[in-house]
Design a protein around this motif. Sequence first.
Motif, PDB file in Angstrom:
ATOM      1  N   SER A 147       3.132   1.840  -3.152  1.00 45.99           N
ATOM      2  CA  SER A 147       2.431   2.242  -4.366  1.00 45.99           C
ATOM      3  C   SER A 147       2.530   3.758  -4.562  1.00 45.99           C
ATOM      4  O   SER A 147       2.383   4.273  -5.664  1.00 45.99           O
ATOM      5  CB  SER A 147       0.966   1.815  -4.309  1.00 45.99           C
ATOM      6  OG  SER A 147       0.276   2.610  -3.378  1.00 45.99           O
ATOM      7  N   GLY A 193      -6.852  -3.169   0.076  1.00 42.97           N
ATOM      8  CA  GLY A 193      -6.172  -3.252  -1.208  1.00 42.97           C
ATOM      9  C   GLY A 193      -5.388  -4.535  -1.342  1.00 42.97           C
ATOM     10  O   GLY A 193      -5.386  -5.353  -0.423  1.00 42.97           O
ATOM     11  N   LYS A 222       0.835  -1.198   0.000  1.00 38.24           N
ATOM     12  CA  LYS A 222       0.000   0.000   0.000  1.00 38.24           C
ATOM     13  C   LYS A 222       0.879   1.262   0.000  1.00 38.24           C
ATOM     14  O   LYS A 222       0.658   2.194  -0.763  1.00 38.24           O
ATOM     15  CB  LYS A 222      -0.891  -0.037   1.251  1.00 38.24           C
ATOM     16  CG  LYS A 222      -1.779   1.160   1.432  1.00 38.24           C
ATOM     17  CD  LYS A 222      -3.018   1.046   0.600  1.00 38.24           C
ATOM     18  CE  LYS A 222      -3.847   2.316   0.713  1.00 38.24           C
ATOM     19  NZ  LYS A 222      -4.681   2.507  -0.467  1.00 38.24           N
TER      20      LYS A 222
END
Lengths: 411, 219
Positions: free
Chosen positions: A55, A367, A52
């Motif tokens: 990214s 996610g 996460k």
Amino acid sequence: MKTSIFDLENWREIGATLSRNKTRTFLTAFGIFWGTAMLAMLLGGEKGLEHKLMSNFEGFATNCAIIGSGRRTISYEGFNKGSYWSITTDDVEALRNGIPEIDAIAALYSVGGISVTDGSTATASMVQGVSPDFPKIFLPVIYDGRFINASDENASHKVCVIGKQVSEKIYGTESPVGQYLSVGGIYYRIVGVAGQTAEVQVGGAKIDEEVIIPMSAMRRNFNLGNSAGDVCILVRQGISPSSLQPRIERILGRAHHIHPDDHNAMFFFDIAEQFEMVEHLFAGVTLLAMFVGISSLIAGIIGVGNIMWVIVKERTNEIGIRRAIGARPSDIVMQILSEGVALTVVAGLSGIVFSTIVLAAAAKMIGPGFDLQLSTALGIMVTFVILGTLAGLIPSLKAMKIKPIEAINDK
Amino acid sequence: MITLKDINKTYPGAAPLHVLKDISLNIGRGELVSIMGASGSGKSTLLNILGILDGYDSGEYWLDGKLIKNLSENRAADLRNRMIGFVFQSFNLISYKDAADNVALPLFYQGVGRRKRRALAMEQLEKLGLADRAHHLPGELSGGQKQRVAIARSLITRPSIILADEPTGALDSRTSKEVMQIFRDLNSQQGMTIAIVTHDPGVGEQTNRIIRISDGRIV
């Protein structure tokens, strides 16, 4: 050994002994269950969190820094404290030539709220002038056409690359390449559609929401003179951008009458350093996860060892009877060990299943990356079974030493 | 069947205890004997040695033609399993196994399959009149029934000898008689060799021969 672990009797006995004290068995099993679940969730979740955060940096050359101009904080050579200075195109060339460790250097200048229209549909957008090195540093995603190149820059071509969102707003699903777009009243030919994968914004907006034109066209059409705006540098791998800061300060300071000690006159943001910080943060999180996971693992295992010890104590008489009627020491060890292993396996598997469900829920809500690799799960299971066996070993060796006469007389 | 030659046994310690002193005795095949003595006379130690539950310091112990001396734990376990049937005062049944499983347990350690074990156990229980109690746990049986289950367990491996340690000690007089009758029947009808350790003269009287032991010696 004559008795086999495949003999149904063995499993019936394990079931019988473990179900005789259900509360105790449940509590012990819960320790293991929680241990495996904790470890699995931490290892699986830690990867997801890292994914996460990382990214943010995806699609971004990480060994780079952003340099900006500002106000002098020390009066020097006739320039008062508080006076503005700005980086010029000459400075960009001086840095490019003066510091060979710089692999790429791009000037960028953004102006927000510019009216953008194809004649029928209009929108307000940020316009960013960039030099040809920009894509080496920012790694934009080209959806259509091409990006701004060196010949656009040298000839101050009135061309533009528009962000994906801008393109969709004005042209819908059609390809805008080759069309002319009015940007602040001047028409530019669209050469490409671009976007970005990173979450980081440079110049106040994502590429998807911008209109990008050559820096030279930007200077001319927005009356910037020879100003270069902010400068991004990409530094050769293995060299920290911050280590170049003193040389950059010297070059810019000489050209702009900045006091050698005036470090605040210039804005220097080392992205590599930020990236490293996140990496260190994650090394720390991983370490913590391992520590917590291993602690709960040890607690669970000690629980098993403890319970096996109690079971052996309780069953001294029974073990004595078995030995008297012909059980070999190894039969007794097998029996006690397989009870511990059965408990560990069942509780451990439940823990893995539970953590898989939790991670799947997290993946849905947060996610990708929240998943337990099969190898990790197997690793945890194998570790638990081995440690569970070792924990059961001490009590079972004690059980093995039980002499039939002592046990039988122990009424 | 059993021959002891000059068996000596001393328990080591600060004050070593010489419990068996030059014990020599013979028990023939098909005999029903009792070993009697006061507590502390050494009769339990003698039974432990006869049952290969304990070793001895000097002398020789021959069981069914085999010299029982300095055996490994595994070998001792195998011989106990195949040659000796134990009956204890406190029954020593496993509380969470039903009567048939308790009877079948020695066969488990021989690697006999479950189906066959159960069948043999049922047969043995039937002979002792306990077929209807086969699926009961020991806690659901009376003392006499428990001891009959224990006898069935001792018989299932067709041992060379049955060693009974105060088999009637925990029973009332009526069930004591029943249990003794079982031993007598086993002896007279099947020729089973049986040695019973007891301090109860009533039990001793029902055996063919009484071996008296006092202060570590046979008298």
